[in-house]
Enzyme design. Sequence first.
Site, PDB file in Angstrom:
ATOM      1  N   TYR A  47       0.628  -0.793   0.098  1.00 58.06           N
ATOM      2  CA  TYR A  47      -0.304   0.168   0.319  1.00 58.06           C
ATOM      3  C   TYR A  47       0.931   1.419   0.053  1.00 58.06           C
ATOM      4  O   TYR A  47       0.169   2.370  -0.038  1.00 58.06           O
ATOM      5  CB  TYR A  47      -1.131  -0.047   1.394  1.00 58.06           C
ATOM      6  CG  TYR A  47      -2.065  -1.177   0.969  1.00 58.06           C
ATOM      7  CD1 TYR A  47      -3.164  -1.015   0.286  1.00 58.06           C
ATOM      8  CD2 TYR A  47      -1.560  -2.294   2.192  1.00 58.06           C
ATOM      9  CE1 TYR A  47      -3.772  -2.002   0.112  1.00 58.06           C
ATOM     10  CE2 TYR A  47      -2.915  -3.339   2.200  1.00 58.06           C
ATOM     11  CZ  TYR A  47      -3.595  -2.691   1.086  1.00 58.06           C
ATOM     12  OH  TYR A  47      -4.619  -4.327   0.973  1.00 58.06           O
ATOM     13  N   HIS A  54      -4.734   6.476  -1.233  1.00 57.79           N
ATOM     14  CA  HIS A  54      -5.147   6.066   0.013  1.00 57.79           C
ATOM     15  C   HIS A  54      -4.377   6.806   1.232  1.00 57.79           C
ATOM     16  O   HIS A  54      -5.106   6.514   2.431  1.00 57.79           O
ATOM     17  CB  HIS A  54      -6.116   4.857   0.042  1.00 57.79           C
ATOM     18  CG  HIS A  54      -7.035   5.082   0.542  1.00 57.79           C
ATOM     19  ND1 HIS A  54      -8.221   5.905   1.249  1.00 57.79           N
ATOM     20  CD2 HIS A  54      -8.179   4.793   1.253  1.00 57.79           C
ATOM     21  CE1 HIS A  54      -9.301   5.504   1.304  1.00 57.79           C
ATOM     22  NE2 HIS A  54      -9.276   4.153   1.710  1.00 57.79           N
ATOM     23  N   ASN A  95     -10.351   0.996   7.355  1.00 58.12           N
ATOM     24  CA  ASN A  95     -11.658   0.811   8.554  1.00 58.12           C
ATOM     25  C   ASN A  95     -11.577   0.914   9.590  1.00 58.12           C
ATOM     26  O   ASN A  95     -12.510   0.546  10.109  1.00 58.12           O
ATOM     27  CB  ASN A  95     -12.656  -0.134   7.402  1.00 58.12           C
ATOM     28  CG  ASN A  95     -11.294  -2.117   7.284  1.00 58.12           C
ATOM     29  OD1 ASN A  95     -10.275  -1.893   7.827  1.00 58.12           O
ATOM     30  ND2 ASN A  95     -12.255  -2.481   6.320  1.00 58.12           N
ATOM     31  N   ASN A 100     -13.932   5.355   4.022  1.00 62.33           N
ATOM     32  CA  ASN A 100     -13.641   4.232   4.828  1.00 62.33           C
ATOM     33  C   ASN A 100     -12.895   4.547   6.839  1.00 62.33           C
ATOM     34  O   ASN A 100     -13.708   3.946   7.733  1.00 62.33           O
ATOM     35  CB  ASN A 100     -13.689   2.982   4.866  1.00 62.33           C
ATOM     36  CG  ASN A 100     -13.769   2.254   3.421  1.00 62.33           C
ATOM     37  OD1 ASN A 100     -15.761   2.561   4.031  1.00 62.33           O
ATOM     38  ND2 ASN A 100     -13.748   1.333   2.429  1.00 62.33           N
TER      39      ASN A 100
END
Length: 199
Positions: A16, A21, A70, A116
């Site tokens: 990631y 994000h 999340n 989220n």
Amino acid sequence: MSVTLIAGLGNPGREYAGTRHNLGFTVVEALAAAEGLKWKSDSRFEARIARWDVRPGLTRLLVMPQTYMNESGRALRALLDFHKVTPDALIATYDDLNIALGSVKVSVSGSAGGHNGVASLLEHLGGGFVRYRLGIGANRPAGMDLKDFVLGKFSSEESTLIDQKLTTFVDGLRLLLASGPAHAMNLLNRREHHEPDQS
């Protein structure tokens, strides 16, 4: 002792790193680097934390929750409770699709807007935290799923722009910390209104 939390929202793991994000992670890491702070993993809070002792009686904690996006609120709730501070002592730094790439906006209320991480903060904290919103734009390719877009990496041109803006992002956080959200909104959000492709 006064404690402020500056939390970057993102997803842990090498896969990631560098994604849209994870821009919140990128910015708090840049602030930590500028201040010469060291990151430590703390399993009690499911987070990586860099302690910033500004002066006697004033401590700032830079935080990267390691819960995945999340569940960010779970880690931050535990930290707020431990330090006996309310959600208004938290600045959440995160990517925002509704703001032009490279721009910043400060707010203190509103919905999750489909994010989220913010939804998790609202679930666990109930609101009251300051939002430092980093624009990633909404210019995703036609037909691309929203999740694939935000979890995708910046293009080379976008990465160059983000690299150029990192100092501006960090300076905006410093302004917010020094002057509070009302003054920061007045300055940074006004600058946002001059962005030609603002959404």
